[in-house]
Design a protein around this motif. Structure first.
Motif, PDB file in Angstrom:
ATOM      1  N   TYR A 250       0.829  -1.198   0.000  1.00  0.00           N
ATOM      2  CA  TYR A 250       0.000   0.000   0.000  1.00  0.00           C
ATOM      3  C   TYR A 250       0.871   1.259   0.000  1.00  0.00           C
ATOM      4  N   GLN A 251       0.257   2.371  -0.384  1.00  0.00           N
ATOM      5  CA  GLN A 251       0.961   3.651  -0.351  1.00  0.00           C
ATOM      6  C   GLN A 251       1.457   3.905   1.069  1.00  0.00           C
ATOM      7  N   ARG A 252       2.775   4.089   1.191  1.00  0.00           N
ATOM      8  CA  ARG A 252       3.342   4.169   2.541  1.00  0.00           C
ATOM      9  C   ARG A 252       4.234   5.385   2.774  1.00  0.00           C
ATOM     10  N   VAL A 253       4.336   6.285   1.825  1.00  0.00           N
ATOM     11  CA  VAL A 253       5.277   7.400   1.950  1.00  0.00           C
ATOM     12  C   VAL A 253       4.606   8.584   2.639  1.00  0.00           C
TER      13      VAL A 253
ATOM     14  N   GLN B  53      -3.446   4.675   5.462  1.00  0.00           N
ATOM     15  CA  GLN B  53      -4.304   4.889   6.626  1.00  0.00           C
ATOM     16  C   GLN B  53      -5.062   6.208   6.502  1.00  0.00           C
ATOM     17  N   LEU B  54      -4.413   7.200   5.926  1.00  0.00           N
ATOM     18  CA  LEU B  54      -5.023   8.518   5.783  1.00  0.00           C
ATOM     19  C   LEU B  54      -6.080   8.557   4.684  1.00  0.00           C
TER      20      LEU B  54
ATOM     21  N   GLN C  36     -11.826  -2.134   3.769  1.00  0.00           N
ATOM     22  CA  GLN C  36     -10.584  -2.742   3.314  1.00  0.00           C
ATOM     23  C   GLN C  36      -9.521  -1.647   3.159  1.00  0.00           C
ATOM     24  N   LEU C  37      -8.274  -2.074   3.034  1.00  0.00           N
ATOM     25  CA  LEU C  37      -7.185  -1.113   2.915  1.00  0.00           C
ATOM     26  C   LEU C  37      -7.019  -0.677   1.462  1.00  0.00           C
ATOM     27  N   HIS C  38      -6.853   0.627   1.290  1.00  0.00           N
ATOM     28  CA  HIS C  38      -6.610   1.275   0.004  1.00  0.00           C
ATOM     29  C   HIS C  38      -5.668   2.446   0.320  1.00  0.00           C
TER      30      HIS C  38
ATOM     31  N   ASP D 253       2.101  -2.059   8.821  1.00  0.00           N
ATOM     32  CA  ASP D 253       2.672  -2.999   7.865  1.00  0.00           C
ATOM     33  C   ASP D 253       2.042  -2.738   6.501  1.00  0.00           C
ATOM     34  N   TRP D 254       2.848  -2.245   5.574  1.00  0.00           N
ATOM     35  CA  TRP D 254       2.314  -1.839   4.277  1.00  0.00           C
ATOM     36  C   TRP D 254       2.229  -2.981   3.274  1.00  0.00           C
ATOM     37  N   PHE D 255       2.695  -4.166   3.632  1.00  0.00           N
ATOM     38  CA  PHE D 255       2.565  -5.308   2.735  1.00  0.00           C
ATOM     39  C   PHE D 255       1.163  -5.908   2.838  1.00  0.00           C
ATOM     40  N   VAL D 256       0.599  -6.264   1.695  1.00  0.00           N
ATOM     41  CA  VAL D 256      -0.743  -6.844   1.676  1.00  0.00           C
ATOM     42  C   VAL D 256      -0.716  -8.232   2.315  1.00  0.00           C
ATOM     43  N   ASP D 257      -1.874  -8.703   2.734  1.00  0.00           N
ATOM     44  CA  ASP D 257      -1.995 -10.081   3.210  1.00  0.00           C
ATOM     45  C   ASP D 257      -2.152 -11.054   2.046  1.00  0.00           C
TER      46      ASP D 257
END
Length: 352
Positions: A114-117, A219-220, A231-233, A302-306
């Protein structure tokens, strides 16, 4: 959608250089003569190195009679923009920009992280959000697309600010991720968008702090996304193939995802060990740094997908970000016209 001749020239030159550097740099060995070749470009990655060291990639190549030729780059966009390569890792918001600028048809068939920066400030600075930074200030970024595209949307949706390279309300200065922590600390910019792995010592020492209450972009995003499905995006790296390659190799695309799924599962089980084995990916210098980043990625950051396989309901919400991009300033690298392409996203089914 506009692209300068200079950007096109850079893209082609970078592509040629990376292809030359990447040939023969895959998992290595054991494939039969006449094996299929996947030309794959992605950013320096600890999970790839973890799989390579464990022999996972070599075993996969032998079992499938496939060789993966890798080109490692932080700018996969320019690699694909030259019209070469089969698969790249690319952010969701980048794919329609790529198609609009290059006319290359793509298929996104998997997700990876996921976008993590996040945006950083110096400790003690009063900037909680972009709205607190004086207009015209310098902000250090890694480039005009990728994570800048996310912050373009966040700035517009949350603060009605124009955030872009080459114009807008701030002076965005492009430098390497691993240089920007130093640039920020010495006052070369008022804030910086930095990949977390590049700022571990500075975070641990309390010299740099993540703005927006410590939230990473994925998260933002929930705070201004059109829909919230629980879900995470939004993705910072999806697996994106040329349409020509995907349509001819759909079974191989499934196997490719299964390889990466095994890598993600290795990461989830071996986070501390992975950081220790490959400190170059996390800019760690001491045992304290290793412990810090391990804890950082052990919770909700944790920015890695499951699961790397896409689902139809996830795709529907994920691609809503393109509608937001159509409301941006037309001189923005991440702007989409009303008739911009809508790249294919395909939900594949695992073979086992």
């Amino acid at each position: 959608m506009k692209i300068t001749n200079g950007l096109k020239t850079i893209a082609v030159a970078a592509t040629v250089a990376m292809i030359a550097a990447g040939c023969g740099s895959g998992g290595g060995g054991g494939t039969a003569e006449g094996a299929k070749v996947i030309r794959f470009a992605f950013a320096p990655d600890p999970v790839w190195d973890l799989m390579k060291q464990a022999g996972t990639i070599q075993k996969w190549e032998q079992e499938n009679n496939v060789r993966i030729e890798t080109s490692t780059t932080w700018d996969e966009f320019t690699y694909f923009a030259g019209g070469h390569g089969d698969i790249v890792s690319m952010a969701t918001q980048e794919t329609p920009v790529l198609e609009a600028e290059t006319k290359i048809k793509t298929v996104t068939f998997g997700k990876y992280n996921y976008q993590r920066v996040p945006l950083y400030r110096r400790a003690g600075d009063p900037y909680k959000t972009l709205a607190d930074i004086p207009k015209g200030s310098k902000i250090c970024v890694s480039g005009p697309t990728s994570n800048t595209g996310f912050w373009t949307l966040a700035a517009k949706r949350m603060h009605n600010l124009d955030y872009r390279v080459g114009g807008g309300d701030f002076n965005l200065v492009v430098n390497d991720h691993f240089v920007n922590p130093t640039n920020l600390l010495r006052g070369d910019c008022e804030a910086a968008a930095i990949i977390p792995e590049a700022a571990v010592p500075q975070m641990r020492k309390g010299e740099l702090e993540i703005m927006y209450d410590g939230k990473l972009p994925f998260q933002l995003y929930q705070e201004f996304a059109p829909s919230n499905d629980g879900q995470l995006h939004v993705s910072g790296n999806n697996f994106v193939a040329t349409e020509k390659w995907f349509d001819a190799n759909q079974d191989l695309a499934v196997k490719f995802l299964e390889l990466w799924q095994s890598g993600v599962e290795m990461w989830k089980q071996q986070k501390a060990e992975t950081v220790k084995k490959f400190p170059q990916h996390f800019s760690v210098e001491t045992d304290e740094d290793i412990a810090y980043i391990t804890e950082f990625v052990s919770g909700d950051k944790d920015w890695f997908v499951d699961n790397v396989f896409l689902k139809e309901d996830w795709i529907k919400v994920e691609t809503e970000i393109w509608d937001l991009m159509k409301g941006l300033h037309p001189d923005n690298h991440n702007f989409l016209a009303a008739d911009a392409p809508k790249p294919r996203f395909v939900a594949l089914t695992p073979s086992n």
